[in-house]
Design a protein around this motif. Sequence first.
Motif, PDB file in Angstrom:
ATOM      1  N   THR A   1       0.864  -1.667  -0.291  1.00  0.00           N
ATOM      2  CA  THR A   1       0.926   0.191  -0.042  1.00  0.00           C
ATOM      3  C   THR A   1       0.673   1.378  -0.435  1.00  0.00           C
ATOM      4  OG1 THR A   1      -0.171  -0.396   2.479  1.00  0.00           O
ATOM      5  CG2 THR A   1      -1.849  -1.068   1.261  1.00  0.00           C
TER       6      THR A   1
ATOM      7  N   GLU B   1       1.152   4.748   1.363  1.00  0.00           N
ATOM      8  CA  GLU B   1       0.573   6.480   1.964  1.00  0.00           C
ATOM      9  C   GLU B   1       1.181   7.330   1.375  1.00  0.00           C
ATOM     10  OE1 GLU B   1       1.351   6.263   6.371  1.00  0.00           O
ATOM     11  OE2 GLU B   1       2.910   7.802   5.407  1.00  0.00           O
TER      12      GLU B   1
ATOM     13  N   GLU C   1      -4.151  12.908   4.557  1.00  0.00           N
ATOM     14  CA  GLU C   1      -3.082  12.257   4.406  1.00  0.00           C
ATOM     15  C   GLU C   1      -4.035  10.910   4.094  1.00  0.00           C
ATOM     16  OE1 GLU C   1      -1.032   9.714   7.616  1.00  0.00           O
ATOM     17  OE2 GLU C   1      -1.841   7.642   7.143  1.00  0.00           O
TER      18      GLU C   1
ATOM     19  N   HIS D   1      -4.491   6.383   1.408  1.00  0.00           N
ATOM     20  CA  HIS D   1      -3.552   5.059   1.350  1.00  0.00           C
ATOM     21  C   HIS D   1      -4.067   5.094   0.069  1.00  0.00           C
ATOM     22  CE1 HIS D   1      -3.117   5.756   5.701  1.00  0.00           C
ATOM     23  NE2 HIS D   1      -1.932   4.645   4.885  1.00  0.00           N
TER      24      HIS D   1
ATOM     25  N   HIS E   1      -3.928   1.018  -2.712  1.00  0.00           N
ATOM     26  CA  HIS E   1      -3.283   0.184  -2.939  1.00  0.00           C
ATOM     27  C   HIS E   1      -2.893  -0.441  -4.055  1.00  0.00           C
ATOM     28  CE1 HIS E   1      -5.261  -0.668   0.677  1.00  0.00           C
ATOM     29  NE2 HIS E   1      -6.656  -0.266   0.791  1.00  0.00           N
TER      30      HIS E   1
END
Length: 308
Positions: free
Chosen positions: A105, A107, A114, A116, A118
């Motif tokens: 993943t 960030e 923030e 995220h 995949h």
Amino acid sequence: MGIQRVSSKWTKTAVLQRSRNVNEYIPVTRQYSRQTLERMTELFESNYIKPDRGTYGNGVMRVKTIRIKQNPITDANTSENAVDPLSPSEAEVSAEISAEVPLTTYELRYGTEEKHFHSLDELDLALTERIQNREYIIQQGIPLMKHDGLPFDLRVLTQKNLERNWETTGILGRVAAPGKIITNIHGGGRLATFNELVRPHFDQDRFQQLRSELYRLGIHTAVQLQRSFPRLKEIGIDIALDEDGRPWIIEVNTLPGIYAFGLLPDKETYRKIKRYARAYGRLPSKKGKTSRTSPKAQASTAKSRTHR
């Protein structure tokens, strides 16, 4: 002729990479593209993505690559005693499981936000939306040394002296604000002395050695840049110290802020900085001065120049 300024981070980096004395201090840096994003995230856990031209830390983003080992999936309905001659052996299954690619993943941090992702494609799409058609660079992230739990970096100021030779005249520190990925004063960071931030991490010999190394590095960097930009008179080098105390050049600014040095206790250093700046035309000469402004007042209006 006026003092030369160079705004492109990539142009300055490319010039510095040609110097044997300086190149070893430069983190891996590339022009941003989908291809370099993929390669850099494979090589380094952390990478910074910055506008090629920009000040105050605006537009700076950080990408961290997080790899998690996946747990093997077992079939509860499989009999322990059943043997299938066509099935792989236990050793073969173990080898296959150990060879599994870990789950990755990404960030993405900018400001205090923030997110995220995949997949690299999702990350690249989010970055492209923020970058749009502007030129960016991507740079290996350096895990910064910390002071009271907060990361800090250093600004090394190198100027032309009265003999028109390069001289490193000062070093100051900047501590990042809580939750921020940059140390800019404009972004909420605070000023500190080199001694306050660095001395607790080293014995006296190593501390003095590092100070001397940074003073020399300032001169080597200025000399190398002047080969391509002959009208340079001053530079400010942003230095990261990693967790082992190794210095890295994050970027070089050709319009460095000087008033922040007036807020530090060493007033003699600040007087020298201003004296040199007057000599090469950055500041007006004393004869032409009609009033004096305190360093604090100057810094309140010009401290953001620290990062340009």
